[in-house]
Design a protein around this motif. Structure first.
Motif, PDB file in Angstrom:
ATOM      1  N   ALA A 105      -0.158   7.778  -6.070  1.00 40.48           N
ATOM      2  CA  ALA A 105       0.663   6.320  -5.459  1.00 40.48           C
ATOM      3  C   ALA A 105       0.474   5.935  -4.340  1.00 40.48           C
ATOM      4  CB  ALA A 105       2.165   7.203  -5.364  1.00 40.48           C
ATOM      5  N   THR A 132       2.264   3.379  -0.793  1.00 41.15           N
ATOM      6  CA  THR A 132       3.043   2.887  -0.304  1.00 41.15           C
ATOM      7  C   THR A 132       2.654   1.466   0.383  1.00 41.15           C
ATOM      8  OG1 THR A 132       4.481   4.588   0.099  1.00 41.15           O
ATOM      9  CG2 THR A 132       5.235   2.847   1.080  1.00 41.15           C
ATOM     10  N   MET A 133       2.796   0.858   0.273  1.00 44.41           N
ATOM     11  CA  MET A 133       2.372  -0.309   1.426  1.00 44.41           C
ATOM     12  C   MET A 133       3.271  -2.035   1.662  1.00 44.41           C
ATOM     13  SD  MET A 133      -0.234  -2.134  -1.160  1.00 44.41           S
ATOM     14  CE  MET A 133      -0.837  -3.415   0.003  1.00 44.41           C
ATOM     15  N   PRO A 137      -1.423   0.422   3.541  1.00 47.78           N
ATOM     16  CA  PRO A 137      -1.428   1.090   2.448  1.00 47.78           C
ATOM     17  C   PRO A 137      -1.619   2.518   3.019  1.00 47.78           C
ATOM     18  CG  PRO A 137      -2.453  -0.375   1.875  1.00 47.78           C
ATOM     19  CD  PRO A 137      -2.491  -0.582   3.723  1.00 47.78           C
ATOM     20  N   GLN A 143      -5.066   2.963   4.933  1.00 48.85           N
ATOM     21  CA  GLN A 143      -4.816   3.152   5.976  1.00 48.85           C
ATOM     22  C   GLN A 143      -4.689   2.622   7.568  1.00 48.85           C
ATOM     23  OE1 GLN A 143      -3.210   7.531   5.532  1.00 48.85           O
ATOM     24  NE2 GLN A 143      -1.553   7.337   7.279  1.00 48.85           N
ATOM     25  N   HIS A 179      -2.138   6.094   0.884  1.00 50.07           N
ATOM     26  CA  HIS A 179      -2.080   6.661  -0.056  1.00 50.07           C
ATOM     27  C   HIS A 179      -2.229   8.124  -0.483  1.00 50.07           C
ATOM     28  CE1 HIS A 179      -6.184   7.263  -3.513  1.00 50.07           C
ATOM     29  NE2 HIS A 179      -5.015   6.868  -3.848  1.00 50.07           N
ATOM     30  N   THR A 180      -1.497   8.170  -1.797  1.00 55.79           N
ATOM     31  CA  THR A 180      -1.216  10.023  -1.768  1.00 55.79           C
ATOM     32  C   THR A 180      -1.651  10.444  -3.447  1.00 55.79           C
ATOM     33  OG1 THR A 180       0.596   9.609  -0.228  1.00 55.79           O
ATOM     34  CG2 THR A 180       0.684  11.224  -2.297  1.00 55.79           C
TER      35      THR A 180
END
Length: 310
Positions: A95, A97-98, A72, A58, A74-75
Motif C-alpha cells: 500500500a 500513502t501520498m 509516497p 519516500q 510505501h508499506t
C-alpha cells in the motif's frame, strides 16, 4: 489583498467559461479531438519511448513546506503470505500513502480557486472535506493522448548543457524562441512541455535548490497558450510558475489563470531531461504523448506517468 486589475484584465482575455457549454467539466481537454489524436499518432517514427515521471519514493521532491503533500510512503501489507494454508500459492501486497500532487502530476481544475469561483463559474465551496470535488474532479478527465511539443527554453537560453537561473521568468518571447528552434508550430489540442532544467537540482540530490527559488512561467504566458488553443501545459519545476512570485505579493496567478479562467490542466515535476536529449538526437520536438490521469473520485490533482513516443 484583492487580486489586482491587471490580473482581471488578463482573466477576461483568456476566459473559457461557457465555451463548451454550462455543464463542461474538462475545459481545454475538449480540444483533443479524434482528429487531433489521429494526427498525433502519425508523428510516431521510430517508436522510441521516453518516460517523463519521477520515481514514486519516500525521498521525493516534497520538503514539508506544503502541509499534507507527503512523499509516497510505501508499506508492505503481506509478504509471501500463504492465505489458503501451507503449501498453497502465496501472495504479496503493498500500500502507499501520498499526496496526489507529491511527485509528477497534473493539477486538477479544483486545485485553486479565486474570488470564490472555480472553472466554468462553479462555486469554490463545492469542494468539501467529506466528498472532495463535487464538480471538476479528476475522475471526469478524458484520456489524455495527443501530440506533445517540447519547448526547450533552457536549451535556447542557456545552451545545450545548461539550465535557467532561479530568477528567470519564462516569457512569451522565450516560448516563441523555443518554438522557432523546434521547427514546429504549437497547434490546437497540443500538450506543451516547457523545459527549464530546474529538475536537474533534484536529480543531483539537492531538493532545496530544486524547490525555491525557482524559474517558472510568467503571468504573460497564459495568453500565449490561449491564442494557440493548447490543451494542457507541464514543466520541470515544483511550482510551475516563478517562485517567489514575478509580481510581488501576487501568489499563484498563473495557476488561477490556467485552472480557473481557462480550464487548462498544468503539470509539475515532469522529468524532461531524457526527452530533451532524445529530441536533440532525432532533431524533432513533437511526439505522441500519453499522460493519463488516475481517476481519483473528487480529486483536485492526480499522479501521472507520462510517456513520449517519438
Amino acid at each position: 489583498m484583492p487580486l489586482p486589475a491587471a490580473f482581471h484584465d488578463i482573466a477576461k482575455r483568456v476566459n473559457n467559461w461557457g465555451r463548451w457549454g454550462p455543464d463542461d467539466e474538462i475545459g481545454t481537454l475538449n480540444l483533443i479531438t479524434p482528429e487531433v489524436v489521429r494526427e498525433a499518432v502519425a508523428t510516431v517514427r521510430t517508436g522510441r519511448r521516453v518516460p517523463l515521471a519521477l520515481p514514486l519514493q519516500q525521498d521525493g521532491v516534497q520538503t514539508g513546506l506544503i502541509p499534507g503533500r507527503v512523499n509516497p510512503l510505501h508499506t508492505m501489507t503481506a509478504i509471501n503470505h500463504e492465505i489458503f494454508g501451507p503449501g498453497t500459492v502465496a501472495h504479496t501486497d503493498d500500500a502507499v500513502t501520498m499526496g496526489l500532487q507529491a511527485a509528477t502530476h497534473w493539477d486538477g481544475l479544483t486545485h485553486v480557486s479565486h474570488s470564490g469561483r472555480l472553472y466554468n463559474n462553479r462555486p469554490a465551496d463545492s469542494v468539501t472535506a467529506q466528498g472532495g470535488a463535487a464538480f471538476l474532479g479528476v475522475e471526469k478527465l478524458p484520456p489524455i493522448v495527443t501530440r506533445g511539443v517540447l519547448l526547450d527554453v533552457a536549451r535556447v537560453r542557456a545552451g545545450s548543457d545548461g539550465w535557467l537561473d532561479a530568477g528567470h521568468v519564462v516569457t512569451p518571447e522565450d516560448l516563441d524562441a523555443a518554438e522557432e528552434a523546434a521547427g514546429t508550430k504549437v497547434r490546437a489540442g497540443d500538450v506543451v512541455l516547457v523545459r527549464t532544467g530546474q529538475i536537474r537540482h533534484y536529480l543531483a540530490g539537492d531538493k532545496q535548490a530544486y524547490g525555491f527559488p525557482s524559474p517558472g512561467l510568467s503571468i504573460r504566458t497564459p495568453e500565449w497558450f490561449h491564442a494557440r488553443d493548447v490543451a494542457a501545459v507541464a514543466n520541470d519545476t515544483l511550482t510551475f510558475e516563478m517562485f517567489p512570485p514575478e509580481v510581488p505579493d501576487l501568489w499563484l496567478p498563473v495557476h488561477a489563470l490556467h485552472l480557473v479562467e481557462m480550464g487548462m490542466l498544468q503539470g509539475q515535476n515532469w522529468n524532461l531531461e531524457e526527452l530533451a536529449r532524445a529530441c536533440a538526437e532525432e532533431d524533432r520536438w513533437s511526439f505522441l504523448l500519453s499522460a493519463m490521469a488516475e481517476p481519483f473520485t473528487g480529486g483536485s490533482g492526480t499522479p501521472v506517468a507520462p510517456v513520449a513516443v517519438l
